[in-house]
Design an enzyme around this catalytic site. Structure first.
Site, PDB file in Angstrom:
ATOM      1  N   GLY A 129      10.405 -14.381 -46.751  1.00  0.00           N
ATOM      2  CA  GLY A 129      10.725 -14.194 -45.351  1.00  0.00           C
ATOM      3  C   GLY A 129      11.894 -14.861 -44.988  1.00  0.00           C
ATOM      4  O   GLY A 129      12.613 -15.389 -46.081  1.00  0.00           O
ATOM      5  N   LEU A 130      12.296 -14.878 -43.940  1.00  0.00           N
ATOM      6  CA  LEU A 130      13.493 -15.627 -43.190  1.00  0.00           C
ATOM      7  C   LEU A 130      13.564 -17.047 -43.619  1.00  0.00           C
ATOM      8  O   LEU A 130      12.495 -17.421 -43.585  1.00  0.00           O
ATOM      9  CB  LEU A 130      13.826 -15.352 -41.925  1.00  0.00           C
ATOM     10  CG  LEU A 130      14.239 -14.054 -41.753  1.00  0.00           C
ATOM     11  CD1 LEU A 130      14.661 -13.797 -40.323  1.00  0.00           C
ATOM     12  CD2 LEU A 130      15.695 -13.454 -42.431  1.00  0.00           C
ATOM     13  N   SER A 131      14.659 -17.785 -43.909  1.00  0.00           N
ATOM     14  CA  SER A 131      14.826 -19.384 -43.790  1.00  0.00           C
ATOM     15  C   SER A 131      14.101 -19.882 -42.363  1.00  0.00           C
ATOM     16  O   SER A 131      14.618 -19.361 -41.421  1.00  0.00           O
ATOM     17  CB  SER A 131      16.389 -19.967 -43.956  1.00  0.00           C
ATOM     18  OG  SER A 131      16.093 -21.137 -43.963  1.00  0.00           O
ATOM     19  N   LYS A 160       7.676 -20.367 -44.712  1.00  0.00           N
ATOM     20  CA  LYS A 160       7.111 -20.000 -46.247  1.00  0.00           C
ATOM     21  C   LYS A 160       6.695 -21.320 -47.119  1.00  0.00           C
ATOM     22  O   LYS A 160       5.699 -21.379 -47.663  1.00  0.00           O
ATOM     23  CB  LYS A 160       8.164 -19.332 -47.179  1.00  0.00           C
ATOM     24  CG  LYS A 160       8.634 -17.969 -46.691  1.00  0.00           C
ATOM     25  CD  LYS A 160       9.853 -17.542 -47.612  1.00  0.00           C
ATOM     26  CE  LYS A 160      11.303 -18.314 -47.630  1.00  0.00           C
ATOM     27  NZ  LYS A 160      12.018 -18.600 -46.341  1.00  0.00           N
ATOM     28  N   SER A 161       7.782 -22.129 -47.164  1.00  0.00           N
ATOM     29  CA  SER A 161       7.156 -23.528 -47.878  1.00  0.00           C
ATOM     30  C   SER A 161       6.265 -24.314 -47.018  1.00  0.00           C
ATOM     31  O   SER A 161       5.443 -24.794 -48.037  1.00  0.00           O
ATOM     32  CB  SER A 161       8.656 -24.489 -47.945  1.00  0.00           C
ATOM     33  OG  SER A 161       9.520 -23.901 -48.588  1.00  0.00           O
ATOM     34  N   SER A 184      14.161 -14.370 -51.248  1.00  0.00           N
ATOM     35  CA  SER A 184      14.095 -12.859 -51.818  1.00  0.00           C
ATOM     36  C   SER A 184      14.303 -11.831 -51.197  1.00  0.00           C
ATOM     37  O   SER A 184      13.331 -11.247 -50.733  1.00  0.00           O
ATOM     38  CB  SER A 184      12.865 -13.003 -52.581  1.00  0.00           C
ATOM     39  OG  SER A 184      11.754 -13.233 -52.158  1.00  0.00           O
TER      40      SER A 184
END
Length: 191
Positions: A31-33, A37-38, A105
């Site tokens: 996914g986008l920054s 995600k983190s 990615s």
């Protein structure tokens, strides 16, 4: 006469026996920054660790700093970075580790290629609109990219190709971290 086996040695032997032949899995967060995600990967890492699972977290920023240092942001360099992450994830998973990958990615074909090569891989699309990730960006990188001050910024001046059929799609602008974690755990249990 054999020497007595220490408790820590015995525990390591038992763990090795449990993991012998066991195949891990890879959970790939894309996914986008700023999409989360983190955050979700760390929450899942904590939960699985608390349950006694062997887990490793490969964060895209840390990998880029240590394993992919020197790579730029061209499509070729981004693809090389993703393939390096996948290689390490595959090695760990072969030894029974659940590997959580948190990496933008951005290219669909490269993600599809690496996920097909990984054992028990799950693709998790962590999704939030550009307006939301821009608001979450404490470093102001999106604003700089929108202003043209940063070149090759994914989601602004470089493409992000969203997964067409992810195993799990989490809209972090609509759910809490706790809800996302519950969805992840449910997906892992059913897989």
């Amino acid at each position: 006469m054999t020497a007595p086996v220490s408790t820590s040695s015995r525990a390591r032997e038992e763990l090795a026996q449990q993991q012998n032949g066991a195949q891990g899995r890879v959970v790939w967060f894309t996914g986008l920054s700023g999409a989360g995600k983190s955050t979700l990967a760390h929450a899942l890492y904590s939960e699985l660790t608390a349950r006694g699972r062997m887990v490793e977290l490969l964060d895209g920023d840390a990998v880029r700093e240590h394993l992919s240092k020197g790579l730029g942001f061209s499509k070729e360099d981004r693809d090389t970075n993703v393939r390096r992450i996948a290689f390490v994830a595959g090695l760990l998973a072969k030894h029974g580790v659940t590997v959580l990958v948190s990496a933008i990615s951005p290219y669909q074909d490269t993600r599809r290629e690496v996920l097909a090569s990984l054992p028990n891989a799950l693709e998790v699309f962590v999704d939030a609109p550009l307006e939301v990730v821009t608001q979450r960006d404490v470093k102001g990188l999106y604003q700089k990219a929108i202003a043209g001050e940063i070149k090759h910024f994914t989601g602004v001046s470089d493409p992000y190709e969203a997964p067409q059929h992810p195993d799990l799609h989490l809209r972090t602008d609509q759910i809490s971290v706790e809800d996302g974690l519950r969805a992840l755990l449910h997906k892992l249990e059913e897989a």
